[in-house]
Design a protein around this motif. Structure first.
Motif, PDB file in Angstrom:
ATOM      1  N   GLU A 150       0.939  -1.292   0.025  1.00 10.65           N
ATOM      2  CA  GLU A 150      -0.187   0.005  -0.035  1.00 10.65           C
ATOM      3  C   GLU A 150       0.788   1.339   0.099  1.00 10.65           C
ATOM      4  OE1 GLU A 150      -3.500   0.226  -0.397  1.00 10.65           O
ATOM      5  OE2 GLU A 150      -3.551  -1.900  -0.739  1.00 10.65           O
ATOM      6  N   LEU A 151       2.109   1.171   0.972  1.00 13.86           N
ATOM      7  CA  LEU A 151       2.862   2.183   0.713  1.00 13.86           C
ATOM      8  C   LEU A 151       3.535   2.695  -0.706  1.00 13.86           C
ATOM      9  CD1 LEU A 151       4.445   4.400   2.044  1.00 13.86           C
ATOM     10  CD2 LEU A 151       6.158   2.662   2.780  1.00 13.86           C
ATOM     11  N   LEU A 152       3.895   1.377  -1.256  1.00 11.58           N
ATOM     12  CA  LEU A 152       4.442   1.658  -2.582  1.00 11.58           C
ATOM     13  C   LEU A 152       3.476   2.212  -3.492  1.00 11.58           C
ATOM     14  CD1 LEU A 152       6.125   0.861  -5.067  1.00 11.58           C
ATOM     15  CD2 LEU A 152       4.917  -1.294  -5.173  1.00 11.58           C
ATOM     16  N   LYS A 153       2.094   2.039  -3.338  1.00 12.69           N
ATOM     17  CA  LYS A 153       1.162   2.659  -4.479  1.00 12.69           C
ATOM     18  C   LYS A 153       0.898   4.061  -3.972  1.00 12.69           C
ATOM     19  CE  LYS A 153      -1.863  -0.976  -3.737  1.00 12.69           C
ATOM     20  NZ  LYS A 153      -2.903  -1.717  -3.762  1.00 12.69           N
ATOM     21  N   GLY A 154       1.026   4.343  -2.290  1.00 10.64           N
ATOM     22  CA  GLY A 154       1.048   5.671  -2.045  1.00 10.64           C
ATOM     23  C   GLY A 154       2.015   6.554  -2.211  1.00 10.64           C
ATOM     24  N   THR A 155       3.251   5.831  -2.951  1.00 14.35           N
ATOM     25  CA  THR A 155       4.374   6.895  -3.201  1.00 14.35           C
ATOM     26  C   THR A 155       4.015   7.646  -4.471  1.00 14.35           C
ATOM     27  OG1 THR A 155       5.430   5.117  -4.698  1.00 14.35           O
ATOM     28  CG2 THR A 155       6.138   5.564  -2.295  1.00 14.35           C
TER      29      THR A 155
END
Length: 223
Positions: A150-155
């Motif tokens: 989810e953090l990857l997509k949030g970047t």
């Protein structure tokens, strides 16, 4: 695409990977610090930790990026570069989600293990470090793996600051070539490959930690 345009995309990949790494490290520090505080024996500590969790979980990561990059600098007279602004906003936001993972895993440890630590005269920190965390951390890994994806997509949200991450670089190439379908297909594949690699790494870490825990004579806790 020409080699020059691929260069732009590859630079975007590198920026995204750096942002992911830095914000994940900050998020992990926040998650463990606040997560352990949420299991503290003092009610005031649990209350403050709970306030942090609820505030940052209930705040949009995009709005937090706007605050860190556009609102706070005029108020305090300083300016963060986009990389550190993105790291701070994403780390604090996603770290708040991680606190619940830590708290839940710690509370899931058999109460007898806590009691055993007390019987042995361990301090609260020794019980946490030697008894609770070794058993709780392997159980956190699958949830942390999902949060990392989810953090990857949030970047991709940092593109609003004009930061040259993968999403921003892909959009530049799209504008240059006027080929949305092809470019965004490449971007989707790159995000998928990074996510797949992260998934395999987290599964390998989970397996290794569980093997280490199973190999301990006392089952990773207090006999």
């Amino acid at each position: 695409m020409t080699s020059g345009l691929w260069e732009i995309v590859l630079r975007g990949v590198w920026v995204t990977v750096q942002l992911l790494l830095f914000s994940a490290l900050l998020g992990a520090v926040v998650a463990f610090t606040i997560g352990m505080a949420r299991t503290h024996r003092l009610r005031s500590v649990r209350f403050l930790a709970g306030c942090y969790t609820e505030v940052f979980r209930g705040t949009s990561a995009l709005v937090m990026i706007f605050w860190v990059y556009f609102v706070l600098p005029p108020a305090f007279g300083w300016q963060l570069v986009p990389m550190w602004a993105g790291t701070l906003a994403l780390g604090l936001t996603y770290g708040a989600y991680g606190t619940e993972i830590v708290r839940g895993a710690l509370n899931a440890v058999d109460p007898a293990q806590r009691e055993g630590g007390v019987a042995l005269g361990f301090t609260p920190w020794q019980r946490m470090r030697l008894v609770l965390l070794p058993q709780a951390v392997p159980e956190m890994i699958p949830s942390f793996g999902n949060l990392l994806i989810e953090l990857l997509k949030g970047t991709a949200l940092v593109s609003v600051m004009g930061m040259g991450d993968l999403a921003f670089s892909g959009n530049l190439v799209r504008l240059a070539l006027q080929q949305s379908a092809e470019i965004y297909s490449y971007i989707l594949v790159i995000y998928f490959l990074i996510a797949f690699l992260l998934t395999r790494l987290m599964r390998g870490l989970e397996k290794r930690l569980k093997e280490q825990l199973a190999g301990q004579p006392t089952g990773g806790g207090v006999a």
